[in-house]
Design a protein around this motif. Structure first.
Motif, PDB file in Angstrom:
ATOM      1  N   TYR A  86      36.665  38.368 -13.500  1.00  0.00           N
ATOM      2  CA  TYR A  86      35.346  39.272 -14.189  1.00  0.00           C
ATOM      3  C   TYR A  86      35.947  40.254 -14.703  1.00  0.00           C
TER       4      TYR A  86
ATOM      5  N   PRO B   1      30.929  38.271 -15.452  1.00  0.00           N
ATOM      6  CA  PRO B   1      31.702  37.163 -15.139  1.00  0.00           C
ATOM      7  C   PRO B   1      32.349  36.609 -16.437  1.00  0.00           C
TER       8      PRO B   1
ATOM      9  N   ARG C  62      27.873  34.106 -10.030  1.00  0.00           N
ATOM     10  CA  ARG C  62      27.969  34.417 -11.381  1.00  0.00           C
ATOM     11  C   ARG C  62      27.003  35.688 -11.612  1.00  0.00           C
TER      12      ARG C  62
END
Length: 122
Positions: free
Chosen positions: A71, A33, A14
């Protein structure tokens, strides 16, 4: 201890993913993310993404857990026709294979990256 290490590795995807995906600097790309999870972690499922995960065995019979990351990519200059490279093993030395799927309003492309060799070219 293993669960804690796994949670730390997922958290790193992340926060450090922009260091794993390598764009030419002049493209001015940023990555945000949206969703990152592993194996049977609870998650919302979007049927449009085709995201589906399992634990299983690799070609050598070793247990593995699939990791899914979604993402958002924004670039000042479109990366179409430019190679996008990966530095997965720098952060995750035990990962051998990464399957990457990139979609936008106008394109969709897939690449299989083996030990950081290869590239995704939208």
């Amino acid at each position: 201890a293993e669960r804690q290490r796994r949670a730390q590795r997922i958290a790193a995807l992340r926060t450090q993913f922009a260091s794993v995906v390598l764009f030419e600097s002049q493209l001015g790309c940023t990555i945000t993310p949206i969703e990152v999870h592993a194996g049977n972690d609870s998650h919302a499922h979007d049927d449009r993404t085709g995201g589906h995960f399992h634990a299983g065995r690799d070609d050598r019979g070793q247990l593995h857990v699939d990791v899914h990351g979604e993402y958002a990519l924004r670039c000042a200059t479109a990366p179409a026709g430019r190679d996008i490279r990966f530095a997965v093993t720098k952060f995750y030395p035990t990962i051998n294979t990464v399957r990457v799927r990139m979609r936008s309003d106008s394109i969709g492309t897939v690449a299989r990256i083996e030990r950081d060799s290869g590239a995704l070219r939208p």
